[in-house]
Design a protein around this motif. Structure first.
Motif, PDB file in Angstrom:
ATOM      1  N   VAL A 128     -28.212  11.968 -12.573  1.00 40.53           N
ATOM      2  CA  VAL A 128     -28.650  10.907 -12.006  1.00 40.53           C
ATOM      3  C   VAL A 128     -29.602  10.188 -13.198  1.00 40.53           C
ATOM      4  N   GLU A 129     -29.115   8.853 -13.287  1.00 44.51           N
ATOM      5  CA  GLU A 129     -29.676   8.304 -14.338  1.00 44.51           C
ATOM      6  C   GLU A 129     -30.644   7.001 -13.862  1.00 44.51           C
ATOM      7  N   LEU A 130     -31.888   7.190 -14.351  1.00 44.51           N
ATOM      8  CA  LEU A 130     -33.026   6.051 -13.921  1.00 44.51           C
ATOM      9  C   LEU A 130     -33.568   5.600 -15.245  1.00 44.51           C
ATOM     10  N   THR A 131     -33.924   4.237 -15.300  1.00 42.72           N
ATOM     11  CA  THR A 131     -34.446   3.288 -16.127  1.00 42.72           C
ATOM     12  C   THR A 131     -35.714   2.766 -15.762  1.00 42.72           C
ATOM     13  N   PHE A 132     -36.708   2.934 -16.866  1.00 43.42           N
ATOM     14  CA  PHE A 132     -37.972   2.503 -16.538  1.00 43.42           C
ATOM     15  C   PHE A 132     -38.460   1.672 -17.337  1.00 43.42           C
ATOM     16  N   GLN A 133     -39.426   0.756 -17.208  1.00 46.13           N
ATOM     17  CA  GLN A 133     -40.270  -0.297 -17.952  1.00 46.13           C
ATOM     18  C   GLN A 133     -41.179   0.285 -18.423  1.00 46.13           C
ATOM     19  N   THR A 134     -41.246   1.257 -19.278  1.00 44.35           N
ATOM     20  CA  THR A 134     -42.553   1.978 -19.994  1.00 44.35           C
ATOM     21  C   THR A 134     -41.841   2.711 -21.044  1.00 44.35           C
ATOM     22  N   HIS A 135     -42.928   3.385 -21.978  1.00 42.08           N
ATOM     23  CA  HIS A 135     -42.380   4.619 -22.589  1.00 42.08           C
ATOM     24  C   HIS A 135     -43.457   5.750 -22.665  1.00 42.08           C
ATOM     25  N   THR A 136     -44.392   5.545 -21.571  1.00 42.52           N
ATOM     26  CA  THR A 136     -45.196   6.713 -21.394  1.00 42.52           C
ATOM     27  C   THR A 136     -44.748   7.529 -20.162  1.00 42.52           C
ATOM     28  N   CYS A 137     -44.493   8.695 -20.592  1.00 43.36           N
ATOM     29  CA  CYS A 137     -44.415   9.915 -19.625  1.00 43.36           C
ATOM     30  C   CYS A 137     -44.867  11.196 -20.033  1.00 43.36           C
ATOM     31  N   VAL A 138     -44.960  12.130 -18.931  1.00 43.68           N
ATOM     32  CA  VAL A 138     -45.547  13.646 -19.136  1.00 43.68           C
ATOM     33  C   VAL A 138     -44.362  14.636 -18.626  1.00 43.68           C
ATOM     34  N   GLY A 139     -44.211  15.384 -19.266  1.00 46.41           N
ATOM     35  CA  GLY A 139     -43.315  16.367 -18.705  1.00 46.41           C
ATOM     36  C   GLY A 139     -43.798  17.640 -18.587  1.00 46.41           C
ATOM     37  N   VAL A 140     -43.415  18.806 -17.713  1.00 44.75           N
ATOM     38  CA  VAL A 140     -44.218  19.994 -17.447  1.00 44.75           C
ATOM     39  C   VAL A 140     -43.167  21.027 -17.210  1.00 44.75           C
ATOM     40  N   SER A 141     -43.035  22.036 -18.296  1.00 45.97           N
ATOM     41  CA  SER A 141     -42.101  23.039 -18.345  1.00 45.97           C
ATOM     42  C   SER A 141     -42.692  24.344 -18.292  1.00 45.97           C
ATOM     43  N   ARG A 142     -42.046  25.383 -17.874  1.00 44.70           N
ATOM     44  CA  ARG A 142     -42.399  26.664 -17.673  1.00 44.70           C
ATOM     45  C   ARG A 142     -41.394  27.469 -18.576  1.00 44.70           C
TER      46      ARG A 142
END
Length: 647
Positions: free
Chosen positions: A52-66
């Motif tokens: 699934v491809e999503l496009t957002f108007q921003t360049h700020t994100c936070v990922g969480v990994s285990r």
């Protein structure tokens, strides 16, 4: 049949849609089908062979990994860059004050998500047949796992917005161990002080880690607890690598791996120099470890690291004279020439040795516990003795700032030098009263924003101020933390409220970023700017978080229970935190107090309502009973306790 299908979907809370509707920062999607529910949407891949491809108007994100049974945060806040996560991805509006929503992509199983930042666009690919999509505030009132909090009290909206702004904008973004620092010689636990790499890009155990850790332990998500553990383990590794074998906790470790164990700085007139942070980190790690254990009850970790803590303590012991006076040089203030024995560091040494004694006792190491408790008492006793042997100025009725190696007293009116001995219980009753009088008579200066370290900044001369300038004499978050602790100790709810309100109002001016804030256009740097120093700095965000949650809301980790509930809230209202370590709701009314355990297991709470019901007696309604003498109550899963006024 069609009616039955619609009824089935409605009963399950879903209404089918063909695709995600663009909204706010979400610009478009590809290969997505969506079903909406009350609190989230379920997104499925139209073609399971493609993401699934999503496009957002921003360049700020936070990922969480285990990874390896540990939680890691992957912040991205640059116009270019890429992250991959296997648990959650939060996409945030660029502007923290935006009315647009943030988005949470919540994965399951072995799914993954990538985010690529290009020209203020964030292109997100979700490698999952099905995932959940949530929306929240521009800066979510939750942790990274969407465990929500609510502050329905006086000033609560501003406090909650500031907490969220600081957490998502600074506290998470400064953890770069798996992003920018992933290939550094020391990467695990690498947390930076400022988001501006042109200021300085190192990780700073001395001073910084203490307050970084206080804030993260207060926020208390599972991820934050893991970050705290790695920050402490980084310190242990750096102490083990000390080339002198002295187990020194260094000032910093740089991206190159270079470590700064011994730094001397000159005064402005080049006549005096002092050692920066000789003992600071070695003392702080004791408190950090103690509070980490309070939160986690992880005796295996404590047992594994108790010898590291003892080796760290040995450096302080080596710099304590036969009378119990700690010769620390500079403790917090890297631009003040405290070349000798300093009152503030002596108080903190006695305090942290007492914490080490408690940790030894927890591990049933009685002889060690007795030794460190005795050492603590020796330092505390000498601290409050009159000059010249001690630090108390009988004539001025206050503690001196420091005594240099020539025996000259530097008798500035220093906030922490006076409040710490009193707050830790080392002073006589007469000294405690004198300290209170001193603080009250200089209150306007000490509360300038909201805490100045010195009542008379201009009194320090060029022999005492470092060649980098006088900023350490003024407003900084680390001084505020201890000042707020003093008002908490005095049960002054109004002062805590006003301090938090002041910082929250200041924070919104820069979209919840805060600079170092020294001097504040006061005596030096008079240029109509209300702060100076590094921008996007860690200190106020971390300290605010700790003071709000620990001191004001009174939700604290403790040894004798799962949580201590000791609110200092100004007025009535309801507080709720749903992260696993807290998972409580409490309500204060004119008639009493209610506490509910929101978790699915029994938990023990140490409850103290003396500050919100000053001078009033309460009794516990129903069949529940308090476990004496610790005022501890056990609540079953989802059980609520109700205290009512008895007079």
């Amino acid at each position: 049949m069609r009616k039955l299908l619609i009824a089935f979907l409605l009963l399950n809370g879903f209404v089918s849609q063909a695709q995600i509707k663009p909204s706010g920062i979400l610009l478009n999607d590809k290969n997505a089908r969506v079903k909406t529910a009350k609190e989230f949407s379920v997104v499925s891949a139209s073609d399971s062979n493609h993401p699934v491809e999503l496009t957002f108007q921003t360049h700020t994100c936070v990922g969480v990994s285990r990874e390896d049974n540990k939680w890691y945060v992957l912040p991205l806040n640059d116009a270019s860059g890429k992250i991959s996560a296997n648990t959650n991805l939060w996409i945030l509006p660029q502007n923290a004050l935006s009315k647009d929503n943030s988005y949470l992509i919540k994965l399951s199983g072995s799914d993954s998500v990538t985010a690529v930042s290009e020209n203020d666009r964030l292109k997100v690919n979700v490698y999952s047949k099905k995932f959940e999509l949530y929306t929240a505030e521009a800066r979510p009132h939750s942790d990274c796992f969407n465990n929500r909090y609510a502050l329905n009290i006086q000033g609560g909206d501003a406090f909650a917005n500031t907490l969220a702004g600081f957490y998502w904008g600074t506290m998470l973004q400064s953890v770069i161990e798996k992003t920018k620092a992933k290939n550094y010689p020391y990467s695990s636990g690498y947390v930076i002080s400022t988001l501006n790499p042109k200021a300085y890009a190192g990780s700073y155990p001395d001073v910084d880690h203490e307050f970084q850790i206080k804030g993260r332990l207060a926020f208390a998500s599972d991820l934050d607890i893991d970050v705290v553990r790695r920050m402490m383990e980084l310190q242990f590794k750096l102490m083990q690598d000390d080339p002198e074998g002295l187990f020194r906790d260094p000032c910093s470790v740089q991206p190159s791996g270079e470590r700064e164990y011994h730094i001397r700085r000159n005064s402005q007139n080049n006549k005096v120099n002092a050692n920066m942070f000789l003992l600071t980190g070695n003392m702080e790690i004791q408190e950090e470890a103690f509070h980490y254990f309070e939160a986690t009850k992880d005796s295996a970790w404590l047992s594994k690291n108790i010898e590291n803590l003892e080796k760290a303590a040995a450096l302080t012991i080596a710099n304590t004279d036969q009378y119990g006076r700690v010769w620390s040089d500079v403790y917090y203030e890297d631009q003040v020439m405290k070349d000798g024995r300093e009152t503030m560091s002596g108080a903190l040494a006695a305090y942290t040795f007492q914490l080490l004694a408690q940790m030894e006792s927890i591990l049933n190491r009685g002889n060690k516990s007795d030794y460190y408790a005795g050492f603590s008492k020796k330092i505390a006793h000498q601290l409050v003795q009159p000059l010249p042997q001690g630090f108390w100025d009988e004539q001025e009725q206050r503690f001196v700032d420091w005594v240099d190696r020539s025996g000259v007293k530097h008798n500035h009116i220093h906030l922490l030098a006076n409040i710490l001995p009193a707050m830790f219980g080392y002073t006589t009753e007469a000294q405690t009263q004198a300290v209170a009088k001193l603080v009250n008579s200089n209150l306007a200066e000490f509360q300038r924003f909201p805490s100045f370290i010195s009542a008379d900044v201009a009194a320090y001369d060029k022999n005492e101020i470092g060649d980098g300038g006088p900023y350490d004499l003024c407003a900084a978050g680390r001084y505020w933390w201890w000042d707020a602790s003093y008002w908490k100790w005095l049960n002054n709810n109004e002062m805590l409220y006003n301090q938090l309100k002041t910082v929250a109002a200041e924070a919104v001016k820069d979209s919840y970023y805060m600079g170092e804030r020294y001097d504040m256009n006061h005596v030096y740097y008079v240029d109509n700017k209300d702060w100076h120093g590094a921008d996007m700095y860690y200190e106020y965000p971390c300290v605010y978080t700790s003071i709000l949650i620990d001191n004001y809301l009174g939700i604290q980790h403790t040894l004798n229970a799962d949580l201590s509930i000791k609110p200092k809230v100004n007025g009535y209202g309801t507080i709720e935190f749903t992260n696993p370590l807290y998972n409580i709701r409490y309500t204060i009314t004119a008639k009493g107090f209610k506490l509910k355990n929101l978790s699915n297991k029994p938990r023990r709470f140490a409850v103290d309502l003396s500050s919100v019901f000053k001078g009033k007696q309460l009794k516990l309604a129903g069949k529940l009973r308090i476990e004496s003498p610790d005022a501890v109550i056990t609540l079953a899963a989802n059980e609520e306790a109700n205290w009512v006024l008895s007079n």
